[in-house]
Design a protein around this motif. Structure first.
Motif, PDB file in Angstrom:
ATOM      1  N   MET A 196       0.814  -1.215   0.000  1.00  0.00           N
ATOM      2  CA  MET A 196       0.000   0.000   0.000  1.00  0.00           C
ATOM      3  C   MET A 196       0.847   1.263   0.000  1.00  0.00           C
ATOM      4  N   LEU A 197       1.980   1.204   0.700  1.00  0.00           N
ATOM      5  CA  LEU A 197       2.783   2.420   0.872  1.00  0.00           C
ATOM      6  C   LEU A 197       4.129   2.386   0.168  1.00  0.00           C
ATOM      7  N   SER A 198       4.439   1.318  -0.538  1.00  0.00           N
ATOM      8  CA  SER A 198       5.770   1.152  -1.130  1.00  0.00           C
ATOM      9  C   SER A 198       6.873   1.564  -0.151  1.00  0.00           C
ATOM     10  N   ILE A 199       6.841   1.010   1.038  1.00  0.00           N
ATOM     11  CA  ILE A 199       7.887   1.327   2.026  1.00  0.00           C
ATOM     12  C   ILE A 199       9.206   0.755   1.500  1.00  0.00           C
ATOM     13  N   PRO A 200      10.262   1.566   1.447  1.00  0.00           N
ATOM     14  CA  PRO A 200      11.534   1.060   0.896  1.00  0.00           C
ATOM     15  C   PRO A 200      12.068  -0.161   1.653  1.00  0.00           C
ATOM     16  N   LYS A 201      12.821  -0.976   0.913  1.00  0.00           N
ATOM     17  CA  LYS A 201      13.299  -2.254   1.470  1.00  0.00           C
ATOM     18  C   LYS A 201      14.100  -2.084   2.762  1.00  0.00           C
ATOM     19  N   GLN A 202      14.983  -1.057   2.792  1.00  0.00           N
ATOM     20  CA  GLN A 202      15.818  -0.939   3.993  1.00  0.00           C
ATOM     21  C   GLN A 202      14.996  -0.534   5.221  1.00  0.00           C
ATOM     22  N   ILE A 203      13.883   0.158   4.990  1.00  0.00           N
ATOM     23  CA  ILE A 203      13.006   0.520   6.117  1.00  0.00           C
ATOM     24  C   ILE A 203      12.274  -0.740   6.613  1.00  0.00           C
ATOM     25  N   ILE A 204      11.809  -1.542   5.665  1.00  0.00           N
ATOM     26  CA  ILE A 204      11.145  -2.798   6.033  1.00  0.00           C
ATOM     27  C   ILE A 204      12.112  -3.670   6.854  1.00  0.00           C
ATOM     28  N   TYR A 205      13.366  -3.699   6.422  1.00  0.00           N
ATOM     29  CA  TYR A 205      14.381  -4.489   7.124  1.00  0.00           C
ATOM     30  C   TYR A 205      14.546  -3.985   8.565  1.00  0.00           C
ATOM     31  N   SER A 206      14.596  -2.647   8.723  1.00  0.00           N
ATOM     32  CA  SER A 206      14.755  -2.078  10.067  1.00  0.00           C
ATOM     33  C   SER A 206      13.556  -2.379  10.953  1.00  0.00           C
ATOM     34  N   ILE A 207      12.355  -2.279  10.379  1.00  0.00           N
ATOM     35  CA  ILE A 207      11.145  -2.563  11.175  1.00  0.00           C
ATOM     36  C   ILE A 207      11.212  -4.003  11.699  1.00  0.00           C
ATOM     37  N   ARG A 208      11.579  -4.906  10.794  1.00  0.00           N
ATOM     38  CA  ARG A 208      11.681  -6.322  11.159  1.00  0.00           C
ATOM     39  C   ARG A 208      12.685  -6.534  12.308  1.00  0.00           C
ATOM     40  N   GLU A 209      13.819  -5.853  12.213  1.00  0.00           N
ATOM     41  CA  GLU A 209      14.844  -5.974  13.263  1.00  0.00           C
ATOM     42  C   GLU A 209      14.313  -5.459  14.598  1.00  0.00           C
ATOM     43  N   ILE A 210      13.665  -4.283  14.543  1.00  0.00           N
ATOM     44  CA  ILE A 210      13.141  -3.679  15.771  1.00  0.00           C
ATOM     45  C   ILE A 210      12.132  -4.628  16.433  1.00  0.00           C
ATOM     46  N   TRP A 211      11.234  -5.183  15.644  1.00  0.00           N
ATOM     47  CA  TRP A 211      10.223  -6.092  16.200  1.00  0.00           C
ATOM     48  C   TRP A 211      10.862  -7.358  16.781  1.00  0.00           C
ATOM     49  N   LYS A 212      11.854  -7.885  16.080  1.00  0.00           N
ATOM     50  CA  LYS A 212      12.510  -9.096  16.574  1.00  0.00           C
ATOM     51  C   LYS A 212      13.120  -8.834  17.945  1.00  0.00           C
ATOM     52  N   ILE A 213      13.792  -7.682  18.071  1.00  0.00           N
ATOM     53  CA  ILE A 213      14.443  -7.359  19.345  1.00  0.00           C
ATOM     54  C   ILE A 213      13.391  -7.186  20.442  1.00  0.00           C
ATOM     55  N   ILE A 214      12.282  -6.535  20.112  1.00  0.00           N
ATOM     56  CA  ILE A 214      11.221  -6.356  21.115  1.00  0.00           C
ATOM     57  C   ILE A 214      10.720  -7.728  21.593  1.00  0.00           C
ATOM     58  N   ASN A 215      10.561  -8.633  20.664  1.00  0.00           N
ATOM     59  CA  ASN A 215      10.104  -9.983  21.059  1.00  0.00           C
ATOM     60  C   ASN A 215      11.102 -10.637  22.004  1.00  0.00           C
ATOM     61  N   ILE A 216      12.383 -10.475  21.711  1.00  0.00           N
ATOM     62  CA  ILE A 216      13.401 -11.091  22.585  1.00  0.00           C
ATOM     63  C   ILE A 216      13.376 -10.437  23.966  1.00  0.00           C
ATOM     64  N   ILE A 217      13.271  -9.104  24.001  1.00  0.00           N
ATOM     65  CA  ILE A 217      13.227  -8.420  25.299  1.00  0.00           C
ATOM     66  C   ILE A 217      11.994  -8.889  26.072  1.00  0.00           C
ATOM     67  N   THR A 218      10.857  -8.955  25.372  1.00  0.00           N
ATOM     68  CA  THR A 218       9.592  -9.301  26.038  1.00  0.00           C
ATOM     69  C   THR A 218       9.644 -10.705  26.627  1.00  0.00           C
ATOM     70  N   TYR A 219      10.196 -11.637  25.893  1.00  0.00           N
ATOM     71  CA  TYR A 219      10.146 -13.027  26.360  1.00  0.00           C
ATOM     72  C   TYR A 219      11.437 -13.482  27.059  1.00  0.00           C
TER      73      TYR A 219
END
Ligand code: ATP
Ligand code: MG
Length: 393
Positions: free
Chosen positions: A330-353
């Protein structure tokens, strides 16, 4: 048309880019008309430092190219010249004509909803003024005598702090729905009121935003939300019911509590970013998008986990892919931004659990600081409504 002479305003050449002045001089000396136009004149009058300097002339793109070695022509819908310097690119466009006055049918070709498909008609300065978006963006500065030409009442509107579309708002929004977002942007950025007719047409035509190509929508949203007045802009988007048109998930499908969380987290990140920009600090655009999309991703993970009886980790992988695919479509978010979002979420999951063996590794990750910030922000919000107990268990 009125001409405002030099003695009636405070613009000085010192505030104008030297490269822009050079181009204007060369065009004039070659016998063309040439003006500084758009946001730069508006900002100079208000007393703000312009972000960029747009020029307009009666020379055609090919004539401009002949005059400047460092010129590149770009654009399909309307060709413009980019004059390249070491640290700056100056955009020079040719006076744009009014398609409605043009006899040839192909220049009038409009899509079903009135969106303009071809816009490549050259004209004179008066037609060019009619084709621009807002009155405050339609002032032409002659750098030789520093006089300003005002065809549509831009000076009066700057003084009265009014955002007004030129012409019939409904037609102008239909021609280019991005103008809706530009109206919101300048109203938030310059703290100006939106004129009544310009405002009333927005909710009616908001659905046209879904026809805007993703890349253009993404760029405009970043200018709107990530350049220092994001919180004010977000409030206006909400007021005009535009959020569900521009964000890549159906707000209305979530229950009230989740909408509250999405809204709160977004607002907190916007406020933080605005403060950072004010202090001239850099921000990472992925931070905001990872916040906006966090709850849609998280809720979807929980749904998959329950439905398919999977572990959180497996479900989160499927959910992450699905949400980011939808968002980038929908937003054509650039690839490197998508990559960063994925990294941020992964880290949050690790911190949470609390995977303590992994904790050491993620602290080295470049995104740890941002992920940890987002984790704290969302935890504080969730505390207030006792969120997880109800949702996960
Ligand atoms: P800023 O550069 O500070 O964000 P700006 O007004 O200069 O603001 P630009 O996108 O650089 O915005 O556009 C330059 C000028 O081109 C505008 O001032 C306006 O006159 C015209 N313009 C830009 N977008 C549109 C549009 N969608 N429809 C009509 N005119 C437009
Ligand atoms: Mg500009």
């Amino acid at each position: 048309m009125i001409i405002i002479p030099k003695k009636n305003h405070k613009i000085s050449r010192k505030k104008i880019s030297k490269n822009a002045l050079k181009i204007l001089c060369r065009l004039k000396k070659s016998g063309y008309q040439a003006y500084l136009v758009g946001g730069s004149v508006r900002d100079l009058i208000i007393g703000n430092q312009p972000k960029d300097f747009d020029l307009v002339t009666n020379a055609t793109p090919f004539e401009i190219q002949k005059l400047f070695k460092n010129c590149r022509l770009i654009g399909r819908r309307f060709q413009i010249a980019h004059i390249m310097f070491k640290k700056e690119i100056i955009e020079v466009s040719t006076f744009r004509g009014n398609n409605q006055h043009h006899k040839k049918k192909r220049y009038k070709k409009k899509e079903k909803f009135g969106i303009l498909l071809r816009d490549n008609v050259f004209g004179g300065i008066e037609e060019d003024a009619e084709r621009r978006d807002l009155t405050i963006n339609t002032l032409y500065l002659n750098i030789f005598d520093l006089s300003i030409r005002d065809y549509v009442g831009g000076i009066k509107d700057i003084k009265k702090k009014i955002i007004r579309l030129i012409g019939d708002p409904e037609t102008r929004y239909r021609e280019d729905p991005v103008r809706i977002l530009r109206v919101i942007r300048f109203s938030a950025q310059l703290k100006m009121k939106i004129e009544k007719k310009t405002a009333i047409a927005i909710p009616k035509l908001a659905k046209l935003l879904s026809y805007v190509p993703g890349a253009r929508l993404y760029n405009e949203l970043n200018k709107l939300l990530q350049t220092g007045f994001g919180y004010q802009a977000y409030k206006k988007l909400k007021k005009f019911c535009l959020l569900k048109r521009i964000f890549p998930f159906p707000f209305l499908d979530y229950n009230k509590k989740i909408n509250f969380l999405i809204n709160k987290l977004t607002i907190n990140v916007l406020k933080k970013n605005d403060q950072k920009i004010q202090k001239k600090k850099k921000i990472n655009p992925a931070f905001l998008w990872s916040a906006i999309l966090w709850y849609p991703y998280f809720i979807n993970t929980i749904k998959i986990k329950k439905k398919k009886k999977m572990t959180y980790k497996d479900a989160s992988y499927i959910s992450l892919k699905k949400i980011l695919k939808k968002a980038s479509y929908m937003l054509s978010i650039p690839k490197q931004i998508i990559y960063s979002i994925r990294e941020i979420w992964k880290i949050i999951n690790i911190i949470t659990y609390h995977k303590e063996n992994l904790f050491y590794q993620i602290k080295k990750n470049k995104k740890f600081y941002e992920a940890h910030n987002l984790y704290i922000l969302k935890k504080n919000i969730e505390k207030k409504i006792n969120f997880k107990k109800k949702l996960i268990k």
